[in-house]
Scaffold this active site. Structure first.
Site, PDB file in Angstrom:
ATOM      1  N   CYS A  79       8.872  82.164 -66.992  1.00 51.96           N
ATOM      2  CA  CYS A  79       7.586  81.826 -67.596  1.00 51.96           C
ATOM      3  C   CYS A  79       7.027  83.027 -68.364  1.00 51.96           C
ATOM      4  O   CYS A  79       7.598  83.434 -69.365  1.00 51.96           O
ATOM      5  CB  CYS A  79       6.616  81.283 -66.545  1.00 51.96           C
ATOM      6  SG  CYS A  79       5.150  80.479 -67.263  1.00 51.96           S
ATOM      7  N   HIS A 180       9.462  76.779 -64.737  1.00 55.37           N
ATOM      8  CA  HIS A 180       9.483  77.388 -63.402  1.00 55.37           C
ATOM      9  C   HIS A 180      10.628  76.788 -62.591  1.00 55.37           C
ATOM     10  O   HIS A 180      10.469  75.724 -61.988  1.00 55.37           O
ATOM     11  CB  HIS A 180       8.157  77.139 -62.679  1.00 55.37           C
ATOM     12  CG  HIS A 180       7.021  77.937 -63.218  1.00 55.37           C
ATOM     13  ND1 HIS A 180       6.776  79.233 -62.820  1.00 55.37           N
ATOM     14  CD2 HIS A 180       6.076  77.638 -64.147  1.00 55.37           C
ATOM     15  CE1 HIS A 180       5.723  79.703 -63.470  1.00 55.37           C
ATOM     16  NE2 HIS A 180       5.284  78.754 -64.285  1.00 55.37           N
ATOM     17  N   GLU A 182      11.665  77.655 -59.784  1.00 56.99           N
ATOM     18  CA  GLU A 182      11.295  77.636 -58.368  1.00 56.99           C
ATOM     19  C   GLU A 182      10.449  76.421 -58.006  1.00 56.99           C
ATOM     20  O   GLU A 182      10.267  76.114 -56.826  1.00 56.99           O
ATOM     21  CB  GLU A 182      10.560  78.929 -57.991  1.00 56.99           C
ATOM     22  CG  GLU A 182       9.124  79.019 -58.470  1.00 56.99           C
ATOM     23  CD  GLU A 182       8.960  79.452 -59.922  1.00 56.99           C
ATOM     24  OE1 GLU A 182       7.809  79.716 -60.318  1.00 56.99           O
ATOM     25  OE2 GLU A 182       9.970  79.529 -60.654  1.00 56.99           O
TER      26      GLU A 182
END
EC number: 4.3.2.10
Length: 210
Positions: A79, A180, A182
């Site tokens: 990001c 993202h 994650e």
């Protein structure tokens, strides 16, 4: 050891958990010396590029990042960790970034709802980072700015949101994603696992296409 840089970014715990899930040998670091000693480096991030650059400079991390990238240490930006690699950002005025990839961070057009929040498909080039991930797989985005670059060869993944913009870039030992991973479920974890494997096994060639 893979150094995960802690400069106060809000998504750090999520990034750490995801990297631990894919069994990455990570250490969360605040010391530039630990970054210089690492086998690979991850820079997660949320927020504004100017604030991020200010934090990195105050910590001495900007020079450490430049040094490790220059000598071929595998690097992953997430990001804002991708955006700070650019030459400059137009977010809240014109700001100098790390200057490690060509391009400018620009805001989406005024007619679009920003930030872009949610899932969006990524068309990728099938390089090693994307091994086992279907073309068009969806990843989770939260951002109002994007990398505008004329360097087509830099881009390994693209997404549509008002325009076609780089969702992922790679060159030599640099890999970076606007989304993202994650927060992106199985495909995000797969991508992180791919990067970790490449970073630990291929060294400075991690960002190369395969």
């Amino acid at each position: 050891m893979i150094a995960v840089i802690n400069y106060g970014a809000g998504n750090l715990p999520n990034a750490v958990r995801a990297l631990e899930y894919v069994q990455a040998p990570i250490e969360v670091v605040t010391d530039p010396a630990a970054v210089r000693a690492a086998q690979a480096v991850v820079l997660p991030g949320v927020g504004a590029t100017a604030d991020t650059m200010r934090s990195l400079r105050e910590m001495g991390m900007d020079s450490a990042i430049r040094e490790v990238i220059a000598r071929g240490t595998p690097f992953l930006g997430i990001c804002v960790g991708m955006q700070v690699l650019a030459e400059q950002s137009e977010e809240f005025g014109l700001h100098e970034c790390l200057g490690l990839v060509p391009g400018t961070i620009r805001r989406f057009d005024q007619g679009l709802k920003v930030p872009q929040i949610g899932w969006n498909g990524v068309q990728h080039d099938g390089s090693a980072l994307w091994d086992g991930i279907p073309n068009g797989a969806e990843f989770y985005f939260v951002h109002s700015y994007y990398l505008a670059t004329d360097d087509v060869a830099l881009v390994t993944g693209r997404t549509e949101y008002g325009l076609n913009f780089p969702a992922a870039i790679a060159r030599d030992n640099i890999t970076a994603v606007q989304f993202h991973p994650e927060k992106s479920g199985q495909w995000g974890l797969k991508l992180l696992g791919n990067w970790v494997e490449l970073a630990l096994s291929r060294g400075s060639g991690v960002g190369d296409r395969a």
